[in-house]
Design a protein around this motif. Structure first.
Motif, PDB file in Angstrom:
ATOM      1  N   ALA A   1      -2.258 -34.884  -4.385  1.00 49.73           N
ATOM      2  CA  ALA A   1      -2.748 -34.974  -5.584  1.00 49.73           C
ATOM      3  C   ALA A   1      -2.225 -33.266  -5.902  1.00 49.73           C
ATOM      4  CB  ALA A   1      -3.847 -35.198  -5.645  1.00 49.73           C
TER       5      ALA A   1
ATOM      6  N   ALA B   1      -8.742 -37.321  -8.515  1.00 47.69           N
ATOM      7  CA  ALA B   1      -7.926 -37.596  -9.354  1.00 47.69           C
ATOM      8  C   ALA B   1      -8.786 -35.805 -11.056  1.00 47.69           C
ATOM      9  CB  ALA B   1      -7.309 -38.820 -10.469  1.00 47.69           C
TER      10      ALA B   1
ATOM     11  N   ILE C   1      -5.070 -41.144 -13.913  1.00 44.12           N
ATOM     12  CA  ILE C   1      -4.869 -43.039 -12.509  1.00 44.12           C
ATOM     13  C   ILE C   1      -4.474 -43.840 -13.048  1.00 44.12           C
ATOM     14  CG2 ILE C   1      -6.920 -41.952 -11.613  1.00 44.12           C
ATOM     15  CD1 ILE C   1      -8.721 -43.791 -13.143  1.00 44.12           C
TER      16      ILE C   1
END
Length: 282
Positions: A91, A128, A135
């Motif tokens: 991420a 997230a 997402i």
């Protein structure tokens, strides 16, 4: 014309073994951006999509590739500390623009327990949130579940649970995301919009046995609509049953444009702008 395939599994074997040809055909069909979904075969290989994006970065002879990373609900039992740490590591990479596909799936009897799926989903939404990444939602509606799955999960409804968890744990953060391969009805599409999501349609919108998906296409305003292939799955008519690939995003885009009564160029322009705005791309 610039078309975006907002969901393709470029690292799956049937695509990866022909990747150069797949990308060349995509560009020839005006598919100029592809979101490579990073779920891998399991969490151990979720990095492959990011690696593909890095491999082709700056190559003007192929579509632009961006990636996601996540643990599919069917792999939720593997969403332990090590796997979640890998999601978090990916991420942080600028080539990874989204977390997913994540969500809930009560479709198969051998899927993880509902509580296990919920835990994995919540953990990934939190990652997230930390990185402010949209997402990508996977959710098979429970009414389509196998008889064995219905016997196991009873009256539990994946879409109802999904909407509840998103409303409580995601929408308040204002980050948004994509309802990938939307297969629900118009009411569920409107609920998705209310929760801050874009709605993406794949090749199954062209199948005559799913009129509810076509109704949903009409319910989604153009500025919140996306198109995808979900390659190598769900090839649109007249290619149903064949291996799907990003070039066929154009077939789905042409079908949706006809359904909505607009030129495909207008649909392509809008969906590309939607995608770039959602993921802060230029």
């Amino acid at each position: 014309m610039h078309i975006v395939d907002s969901h393709a599994h470029l690292d799956f074997q049937t695509i990866a073994e022909d990747l150069d040809g797949v990308l060349a055909r995509a560009l020839a069909a005006d598919v100029r951006t592809i979101l490579a979904v990073g779920i891998g075969d399991n969490p151990d290989t979720m990095h492959r999509a990011r690696d593909l994006a890095a491999r082709f970065a700056g190559n003007a002879g192929v579509p632009r590739i961006v990636a996601s990373a996540g643990i599919h609900p069917q792999e939720a039992a593997a969403a332990g500390p090590q796997a979640l740490a890998k999601v978090k590591e990916l991420a942080a990479d600028p080539l990874v623009v989204a977390i997913g596909e994540i969500g809930l799936d009560y479709y198969h009897a051998d899927n993880p327990d509902i509580s296990v799926q919920h835990e994995a989903f919540l953990a990934q939404m939190e990652i997230a949130r930390q990185f402010r990444k949209p997402i990508l939602i996977h959710c098979r509606t429970s009414e389509l579940a196998t008889p064995q799955a219905r016997a196991r999960y009873g009256d539990e409804d994946a879409a109802a649970d999904l909407f509840r968890l998103i409303e409580q744990h995601w929408t308040p953060h204002g980050i948004g995301g994509i309802m990938h391969c939307f297969s629900g009805n118009a009411e569920q599409a409107r609920r998705s919009l209310d929760l801050g999501f874009h709605v993406s349609f794949a090749g199954n919108v062209t199948y005559s046995r799913f009129p509810s998906i076509r109704e949903a296409v009409q319910a989604v305003p153009l500025h919140r609509l996306l198109v995808e292939t979900d390659s190598p799955f769900l090839a649109p008519q007249p290619h149903k049953g064949e291996r799907n690939e990003p070039a066929r995003t154009r077939v789905t885009a042409e079908f949706i444009a006809k359904e909505r009564g607009i030129p495909v160029e207008e649909l392509a322009s809008a969906t590309t702008a939607n995608f770039e705005r959602l993921f802060w791309l230029t």
